[in-house]
Structures are given as C-alpha cells and as structure tokens.
Motif scaffolding. Structure first.
Motif, PDB file in Angstrom:
ATOM      1  N   UNK A   7       0.818  -1.216   0.000  1.00 55.79           N
ATOM      2  CA  UNK A   7       0.000   0.000   0.000  1.00 55.79           C
ATOM      3  C   UNK A   7       0.847   1.260   0.000  1.00 55.79           C
TER       4      UNK A   7
ATOM      5  N   UNK B 147       2.071   1.721  -3.526  1.00 59.71           N
ATOM      6  CA  UNK B 147       1.008   2.277  -4.356  1.00 59.71           C
ATOM      7  C   UNK B 147       0.892   3.778  -4.153  1.00 59.71           C
ATOM      8  N   UNK B 148       0.978   4.204  -2.897  1.00 58.88           N
ATOM      9  CA  UNK B 148       0.845   5.640  -2.633  1.00 58.88           C
ATOM     10  C   UNK B 148       2.001   6.433  -3.205  1.00 58.88           C
TER      11      UNK B 148
ATOM     12  N   UNK C 115     -18.025   1.350  -7.422  1.00 57.52           N
ATOM     13  CA  UNK C 115     -17.444   1.282  -6.074  1.00 57.52           C
ATOM     14  C   UNK C 115     -16.044   0.678  -6.107  1.00 57.52           C
TER      15      UNK C 115
ATOM     16  N   UNK D 211     -13.883   3.385  -7.241  1.00 58.77           N
ATOM     17  CA  UNK D 211     -13.872   4.434  -6.228  1.00 58.77           C
ATOM     18  C   UNK D 211     -12.908   4.113  -5.094  1.00 58.77           C
ATOM     19  N   UNK D 212     -12.829   2.860  -4.735  1.00 62.81           N
ATOM     20  CA  UNK D 212     -11.925   2.470  -3.651  1.00 62.81           C
ATOM     21  C   UNK D 212     -10.488   2.780  -4.047  1.00 62.81           C
ATOM     22  N   UNK D 213     -10.194   2.609  -5.340  1.00 59.57           N
ATOM     23  CA  UNK D 213      -8.879   3.031  -5.823  1.00 59.57           C
ATOM     24  C   UNK D 213      -8.720   4.536  -5.730  1.00 59.57           C
TER      25      UNK D 213
ATOM     26  N   UNK E   4     -10.084   6.629  -3.783  1.00 62.31           N
ATOM     27  CA  UNK E   4     -10.025   7.139  -2.404  1.00 62.31           C
ATOM     28  C   UNK E   4      -8.608   7.176  -1.843  1.00 62.31           C
ATOM     29  N   UNK E   5      -7.684   6.523  -2.534  1.00 64.48           N
ATOM     30  CA  UNK E   5      -6.304   6.592  -2.097  1.00 64.48           C
ATOM     31  C   UNK E   5      -5.725   7.984  -2.368  1.00 64.48           C
TER      32      UNK E   5
ATOM     33  N   UNK F 260      -7.928  10.910  -3.086  1.00 69.34           N
ATOM     34  CA  UNK F 260      -8.791  11.974  -2.567  1.00 69.34           C
ATOM     35  C   UNK F 260      -9.475  11.482  -1.306  1.00 69.34           C
ATOM     36  N   UNK F 261      -9.648  12.380  -0.376  1.00 71.13           N
ATOM     37  CA  UNK F 261     -10.226  11.959   0.899  1.00 71.13           C
ATOM     38  C   UNK F 261     -11.750  11.972   0.866  1.00 71.13           C
TER      39      UNK F 261
ATOM     40  N   UNK G 298     -15.448  11.294  -0.295  1.00 73.91           N
ATOM     41  CA  UNK G 298     -16.131  10.227  -1.024  1.00 73.91           C
ATOM     42  C   UNK G 298     -16.771  10.770  -2.299  1.00 73.91           C
TER      43      UNK G 298
ATOM     44  N   UNK H 255     -16.000   9.657  -6.123  1.00 76.33           N
ATOM     45  CA  UNK H 255     -17.018   9.109  -7.006  1.00 76.33           C
ATOM     46  C   UNK H 255     -16.925   9.771  -8.386  1.00 76.33           C
TER      47      UNK H 255
ATOM     48  N   UNK I 172      -5.880   4.993  -8.877  1.00 71.13           N
ATOM     49  CA  UNK I 172      -4.913   5.384  -7.849  1.00 71.13           C
ATOM     50  C   UNK I 172      -3.857   6.333  -8.408  1.00 71.13           C
TER      51      UNK I 172
ATOM     52  N   UNK J 213     -15.094   7.044   3.721  1.00 72.04           N
ATOM     53  CA  UNK J 213     -13.871   6.583   3.083  1.00 72.04           C
ATOM     54  C   UNK J 213     -13.401   5.297   3.751  1.00 72.04           C
TER      55      UNK J 213
ATOM     56  N   UNK K  60     -12.979   1.554   2.046  1.00 72.15           N
ATOM     57  CA  UNK K  60     -11.686   0.871   2.060  1.00 72.15           C
ATOM     58  C   UNK K  60     -11.796  -0.465   2.790  1.00 72.15           C
TER      59      UNK K  60
ATOM     60  N   UNK L  37      -4.646  -3.814  -1.031  1.00 68.96           N
ATOM     61  CA  UNK L  37      -3.296  -3.301  -0.782  1.00 68.96           C
ATOM     62  C   UNK L  37      -2.691  -2.684  -2.032  1.00 68.96           C
TER      63      UNK L  37
ATOM     64  N   UNK M 131      -4.192  -1.163  -4.146  1.00 69.15           N
ATOM     65  CA  UNK M 131      -4.831   0.124  -4.375  1.00 69.15           C
ATOM     66  C   UNK M 131      -4.466   1.137  -3.296  1.00 69.15           C
ATOM     67  N   UNK M 132      -3.443   0.812  -2.517  1.00 72.52           N
ATOM     68  CA  UNK M 132      -2.939   1.796  -1.561  1.00 72.52           C
ATOM     69  C   UNK M 132      -3.616   1.772  -0.208  1.00 72.52           C
ATOM     70  N   UNK M 133      -4.348   0.691   0.093  1.00 76.30           N
ATOM     71  CA  UNK M 133      -5.030   0.630   1.381  1.00 76.30           C
ATOM     72  C   UNK M 133      -4.194  -0.188   2.366  1.00 76.30           C
TER      73      UNK M 133
END
Lengths: 239, 329, 293
Positions: free
Chosen positions: A71, A74-75, A95, A98-100, A102-103, A105-106, A108, A112, A151, B178, B182, B194, B196-198
């Motif tokens: 993780x 990825x960041x 979704x 979106x989960x990608x 969210x890494x 942007x904070x 939601x 989206x 991401x 959020x 996640x 992981x 995806x940065x989580x």
C-alpha cells in the motif's frame, strides 16, 4: 524511474527470480515475456511489495522500495494488476474503482466523480452500476486496469491483462493500454500473446527459469536463438 | 432518507413505546432488544464490515461488565469510569485479536478468538480477590445517573435507545465513509486492496479494536441493567454465538440487520421461555434448539439474512408490478 | 520424585483418550476442510448412550461399546445427509456456523430430553484401584486408554492399508486431482465424517465411567481436542497423537504445579501461541497452506 538491482527471490530451494536487473525509464512501455513458471509474476510481486527479495534492491524514483508494504508503494505512484483478476466481487464497478480513487482523494463525493471519469475512460460506462462478480472475464480485466488507474500511478505493472480476451476485446484492450501510456503512465506489461506485445512495446525483457536471458527491441527478440529455445514446446503465439 | 426508513420506524416505535404502555415486561423486552441489537451491531463491525468473524466477542463483553462491577464494588467508583476502563482494556484486547487476524485465517482465527475468551473466562472465575470468582459479582444498586442506577425501566429504555442509535450510526458510517469503502475492499480481497494503496492490515486491526470497545460498552450497560455479573455467562461462547446469530439472522454487514435479528431472537427467547415453562420446566432449552436449527438453515438458504430476504421480496414485487404495468400498456 | 510415576502414567492415560477424540476431528478437517464445532456434542451423545444403557439395563459401558459402533455410524450418516452435505462446497464461514448451529441444537436437545443434571456411570471397574509402579489409577481409566489406543491404531492402519483409506488420503492431499482421477469425493467426505463421528461417539462411551455426563460435557473436551489438533497440525493424524500427549502432559504437570484451577489457562495460552507462531502445528505442514496461510 524504476531500477531493479540483481533481485533474487527464492521459495524453499526453488529460485523463482534469480539476480534480475532491469531499468525502466519514464515514459517507457516495457514488455516481459517468458514461459510459464519463468518468474514473471513473482517479479511483479517483488516490485509491488508482496514479496521481500532475498537479495537485491528495488529502487523507484530514487527511493529504495525493498521491504515496503504494497500500500505504501502504491501511494508512491507504483501499482499493479493481478493476473488472476481480484475484483471486489460483491461491489459495483463504480465502487470498485472508487476504492482506488479514495487513495488520492479523501472525500467520497470527489472520489465518485473521479471513479466515474475513469470508468468512462476504460469503456465501462455502461456497467458502472453492475456488481463486479457478474462481469464477463473481458470486462473484469478492464475493471482491474480501471481500478489501478484510479490510484493515479506513474508506473503501472500490468499482469496479463490481455489473456483470455477475444479478438475484438483484445484490440480494444491494446487501444486502451496505448491511451493510458499516451496519458503519461509508464508501463511494464507481462504478456503471453506475442503478437500483441510485439505491436505494443518498444522493448522486451525475456525471463526463463527466473533469469533474464534477453532484452531488446521486439524484432531482435523474436530472432534471438536463446529466446526461441526457451519457448520450444511452449505456446509461441506469433499469429 | 429512504434507506433509513426501517431504522426510523424501529427506533421511533421504541421511543414512543413508554407513552403507550408502562408494562414492565414489555419495556424490559424493548430494552433487551435494543441492547442485544446494539451489541450485535458491535460484533457486526468486525464480523460483517471487516469480514473478521469472531466467536470470542464475549471476551470484550465480559471485560466491560467486570470493569464497571469491580470498580464499583472495590473502590466505589462510578460505572461510567468502569465503562471507559472496560473500553480501554477491550481496545488492548482488540489489538491482540486484530494482530491474530493478520496471522490467522478462517477457522484458525475463529478458534483463536474462542480460546482468547476462554482464557478470560477462566481468569475471571478463578481470580477470587478481584472478581469474587465463580460466584460472580452482584452489582450494588445506587440511585442516580452518575451511578447508572436508573430505577425506572423508561430511563433504561432511553439510555439503551441512545446506545443503539449510536451503534446504528457507526455502522452507517462504515457504509458511506472513506474508511467504510476501504474496509469493504479489504473484506472482499485484501491483496487487491493493498495494491490500491489501502493499509489493509492496519484497517482490520482498527475495525476489530473499534468493535471490541463498543462490545465492551454494551457489556457495562448490560451488567448495570441486570445487576449481576456471572463469569460463566458474560465470557461464554454461547454469548459470542448470540452476537453472531442476531447479525446473521438479520443480515451480516448491514446496519439494521443486527437489530432485526435481535427482535426475532430476543422475542423468540422470551416468548418460548414464558409459554414453555408453563407446560414443563424442562422445556426451557427449546428456544436454543430452534436457534441452532435456524442458524443452520439461514447460513445455507438465506445468507443475506432477513434484510436480504425482504429486499429480494420487494424487488420481486416491484418487478412484478412493473411487468403488470407493461402488460396493461 | 514421588509424584513422577503418577504424572507419567496420568499423562499417558489422558493422552490416549484425547487422541481418540482428536483423531476423528483431525480426520474430518484433513479431508473435508471443515472445522467441526459440533464434535464435542457427539462425544456427549456417546456419554448419554452409556449412561442410559447402564441405568436402564445395567449394561456395562464396555458392552455398550459394541452397540455404539453401529449407532454412531447411523448418527454420522444422518447428520451428514441432513446438515453437512449441503455445505461441503460452501465458504468457511457458512461451514463454521453450520456446525456451530448443529452444536447448539444437539446440546439443547440433550438438555430438553434429559435435563441439565449431572449424571454418573459408575460400574464396578470405576472404583477398582490398580497400582502401577507407584501410581494409583482405576481400572476404567486403563481400559479406556487401551481401547482408545487400539481404536486409534486401527484407524491409522485403515487409512494406510485399505483402499478406502488410500482414497481418503488422496482426497486430503489434493481435491482436484482426486476428482480428476474419478474419485467420488462426495462419498469420501461422507465416509470421513461418519468415521470421525464414530470415533468420538466411542470416546464418549469410554469416558463415561471416568467423567460426569451432562449436556455441555462436550464443550470442555472439544476445546481441548482443538488444542491437540492444532498442536499436531490440523489434518495430521500422527500429529494428533503427539498433540494429545503434549496437552495431557501440560494438563497433568500444570495441575500438579499450578493447581487444577489454572491448568486450563496454560493450555489455552499454549494453543494461541501455537496458532500464531506455528499455525501448521508443531510438526506438520498440511492443512495450513490450503487455507491461505
């Protein structure tokens, strides 16, 4: 941008990747080929932080990644897709992406909007509300790519995103990969389908028994006797 | 607002119930439904939202129950302090369980959680100086909010309603925030999350610690309400199973599910106990036989729980209505 | 010094009985990949079978042993068909809650039918004290140990030398390969489950003269059996034997040094430590990797 310095990964007595070095420059589109069990996916797992190598280093934009968890990597702007796709099966396509997002942007709501854009760009617009597990394989591969793109990677590792696609899907995927690359993402692509990878990449690395046996422009690789040897008895698809 | 219609009706009815009746039995039932629903919701945070199924949550419940009781009995401190202490201890215990969840999967994790609760059970029943051992602790009743000595059932009803609402909102947060998205990713596929940065491992540990603290708070409230802490009950595997059962019956990973499950299970228990004990005292175990069978049938045939079944029913009806409209035009 | 022979003999006897409980559990896990949370309830049913036969017809538990084999064979088959068959391919969570549900149901069927009273089966051999090299034990314990060891040995021989046993082991090794080889895996699961239940039912009958019979009697043993099975490596039968001895030793020595009150804490802590640091068991490898360890 990415430098592997003689990376070695062993499982018990088996050396899956043995002393592989590789340089990827910004803007590159590198292909990795090799027969089954050559260590391609293991190499990705080492780069992306899933395996810790026994020796060697992975350096990304001057930073040593060795031992960092996936993780964090990825960041830093490096992520990967999985050969056996891993969609979040019970969630919608939107979704998933979106989960990608969210890494990066904070909020939601912002994620989206971001996700919708990526979904559209990857040609999944008609499926945004569909539950991921009900997608056919071709679209799942796209979803895998879309999620990773959300991401905002600078370097993306694609693990056989073209495998199992029909000719129409394949052409669309090649097109999509080209667009992603043109959009400024450096790519390293593992692929089995030689024809596709020859058309797509400028440089190919060949792995065999965990070692790098050749590297160069596609035309030269196809004629390299070591490569042809390694592929004997394997599917050498040059249709 | 529509997605919360069920909750609004449910909590609304509970809120106005005291206006309609002062029947102690009836109010007691509502308090218990809300209490078990809230504690099962706490289980749901780990078991449903984070996908970490535990059969040792009685450990946290017991920590909450004992912390308040022990502080009150030995040092005369307010149960609210006990509540905080129990939550703190449970967070520590939750971190341990969370650590285990990252090393163990599936049945192994479940076994470890059972063993963990069992260790606390044995400790509580043997550490006589602190816990009064296997006889348990009668919680002294002292009137007043600060001492959590609420004489009227109505006060208890509003206190547990507040607790239940809080738990409902925690779960809704885990659906729309959020962190919730996640966590859903981690639950569905940790490796992919992981990539995806989580920080999947840390997120799971946080969720389990949260779940532990909330369960512990429920344990404190329950002990103060009932007035007695029995180690063989508060740390029992039966109780851990009850939290899971309520949630599974209602709908795992849904905010309203644990409350629906609690309505059915709590009511069933009281109803059957009352009616069957009139027939023969030996029959009190019948409701547990039904629980067992219900669990087997639900996980196999209705894994989405009541919520899912109701949802499917409504979509089915809506579709039927749509077809009908189409047929007419 | 004076306590040593007693400790050694107690460890052996206890270990033999734990082995019989654990072997069935590990067999079911090894082959079906199902953690059977209802295992203890079948033990409890075995104890009640012995109790009722003894109190109604004065049948000695050792006579009941013969009856227990067909009875638990049928119980095993029935529970497989009614409950387990439908969840063989389901997720772990579904399987876990299915056997948990079965456990609750069986426990309370016993409670409703036979009440929660503590019952005792005390035939003549339960009070027959035998002195063995400085250690005193009763005859029932010794017989239980002997039968348990013979039964466990027989089961292991069955797995090793018969065709059915080999088929079961092949299925445990690799499900897909077994299916490809034309093995009817469904039959294998049924057999594994049934044998596992017969083992634990027999164990219940054997234990009845030594322990107390009540509806929750299974719980203490099943938790213990899990400690044994995890120590030995889930699915590993020989490991289960070693595990039994280790747990029995921890229990006897723990009871001797710390007192009976705290011995359980000792083995549960041991259990968690083993799960965390050696999830594949102290000796084994099998089982853990298929669960994605």
């Amino acid at each position: 941008m990415l430098a592997l310095e003689s990376v070695t990964k062993r499982f018990g007595g088996l050396t899956a990747v043995g002393g592989v070095s590789l340089d990827v420059d910004e803007g590159d589109l590198v292909g990795i080929i090799g027969p089954n069990g050559a260590g391609k996916t293991t190499l990705f797992n080492v780069i992306a932080g899933y395996y810790r190598p026994e020796s060697g280093r992975v350096v990304f934009e001057g930073r040593d990644l060795t031992g960092h968890p996936p993780h964090e990597i990825c960041r830093l702007g490096l992520t990967r897709t999985f050969q056996i796709v891993k969609p979040f099966g019970n969630l919608s396509v939107r979704d998933n992406v979106m989960i990608g997002a969210l890494t990066r942007v904070r909020s939601v709501a912002a994620a989206r909007t971001d996700a919708d854009r990526v979904v559209e760009r990857c040609g999944l617009g008609d499926y945004a509300g569909v539950v991921a597990k009900s997608l056919p394989i071709g679209l799942r591969k796209r979803l895998e790519l879309a999620r990773a793109l959300a991401t905002r990677p600078r370097l993306l590792l694609l693990d056989e995103v073209m495998a199992g696609l029909n000719p129409a899907e394949l052409a669309a995927m090649v097109e999509l990969i080209r667009r992603v690359h043109a959009g400024g993402v450096t790519l390293v692509v593992i692929e089995h389908i030689m024809a596709a990878i020859m058309r797509l990449t400028r440089r190919i690395v060949v792995l065999h028994h965990g070692e790098k046996i050749a590297e160069g422009v596609p035309a030269r690789i196809a004629r390299d006797p070591k490569v042809v040897d390694a592929y004997l008895g394997e599917e050498f698809t040059l249709e | 607002m529509r997605r919360h219609a069920g909750a609004i009706v449910l909590f609304g009815l509970a809120a106005v119930a005291p206006l309609a009746t002062r029947d102690a039995y009836f109010l007691d039932m509502i308090v218990l439904i809300l209490m078990w629903g809230a504690i099962s919701s706490a289980w749901n945070v780990a078991g449903g939202y984070a996908g970490q199924v535990s059969l040792g949550h009685a450990a946290f419940f017991g920590l909450g129950a004992y912390s308040a009781a022990v502080l009150t009995v030995h040092w005369g401190l307010s149960p609210w302090i006990g509540l905080v202490l129990g939550m703190a201890l449970s967070i520590v215990a939750g971190l341990i369980i969370g650590y285990l969840s990252n090393r163990l999967r599936g049945p192994y994790f479940v076994l470890a959680t059972i063993a963990f609760a069992q260790v606390l059970l044995i400790t509580a029943s043997r550490w006589r100086e602190m816990t009064m051992g296997s006889e348990g602790i009668p919680v002294p009743f002292k009137q007043g909010f600060w001492a959590l000595g609420l004489a009227s059932k109505v006060s208890w009803l509003y206190l547990t309603l507040g607790f239940a609402l809080a738990l409902y909102l925690v779960q809704v947060y885990l659906e729309v925030s959020r962190m919730g998205y996640q966590l859903a990713g981690v639950r569905e596929d940790e490796d992919a999350a992981q990539a995806l940065g989580i920080a999947g491992r840390r997120l799971k540990v946080i969720a389990i610690a949260m779940s532990a603290a909330l369960t512990s708070a429920g344990g404190t409230f329950w002990a103060q309400y009932v007035g007695f802490v029995d180690p063989f009950y508060v740390f029992s595997i039966d109780l851990s199973i009850l939290f899971a059962l309520n949630t599974i019956i209602g709908g795992v990973g849904t905010a309203l599910g644990p409350f629906l499950g609690s309505i059915l299970i709590t009511w069933l228990e009281h109803y059957l106990r009352a009616t069957l004990s009139d027939i023969a005292p030996g029959l009190i175990g019948v409701h547990l036989i039904i629980y067992g069978c219900l669990l087997i049938v639900m996980v196999r045939f209705v894994p989405q729980g009541l919520i899912g079944a109701l949802g499917a029913l409504f979509t089915w009806r809506a579709r039927a209505a749509q077809r009908e409209r189409h047929a007419r035009t | 010094m004076g306590a040593l022979p007693q400790l050694v003999v107690s460890t052996l006897l206890l270990g033999g009985i734990y082995a019989l409980i654990a072997v069935g559990l590990t067999l079911i896990f090894g082959i079906m990949r199902v953690v059977n949370f209802a295992h203890g309830e079948f033990l409890m049913l075995g104890m009640y079978l012995a109790f009722w036969s003894f109190s109604l017809w004065r049948l000695d538990p050792y006579v009941v042993l013969v009856v227990a084999l067909p009875v638990f064979f049928v119980v095993g088959l029935l529970s497989y068909w009614l409950v387990m068959k439908g969840v063989i391919k389901a997720s772990h969570n579904v399987q876990i809650f299915t056997t948990v549900g079965l456990s609750i149901a069986l426990q309370n069927v016993a409670l409703v039918l036979w009440t929660g009273d503590y019952r005792f089966v005390r035939p003549w051999h339960a009070s027959e004290v035998v002195r063995l090299g400085g250690a005193a034990l009763n005859l029932s314990q010794i017989v239980a140990f002997a039968v348990a060891v013979a039964f466990t040995g027989g089961l292991m021989a069955f797995m090793k030398f018969t065709h059915a046993g080999r088929v079961m082991r092949a299925t445990a090794e690799d499900r897909e390969a077994a299916t490809l080889m034309g093995i009817d895996t469904e039959r294998v699961y049924r057999l594994a489950w049934t044998i596992g239940i017969v083992c634990v039912g027999v164990a219940g009958v054997l234990l009845s003269p030594v322990y107390t019979v009540y509806p929750q009697a299974g719980l203490q043993f099943v938790l213990l059996a899990y400690v044994v099975v995890v120590l030995g490596g889930l699915g590993d039968m020989r490991g289960a034997l070693f595990g039994s001895l280790i747990v029995a030793a921890v229990e006897t020595v723990g009871a001797y040094t710390l007192g009976i009150a705290w011995k359980e804490v000792l083995y549960f802590v041991l259990f968690i430590l083993v799960l965390v640091f050696r999830p594949a068991g102290l000796f084994g490898q099998r089982g853990a990797e298929t669960l994605g360890m």
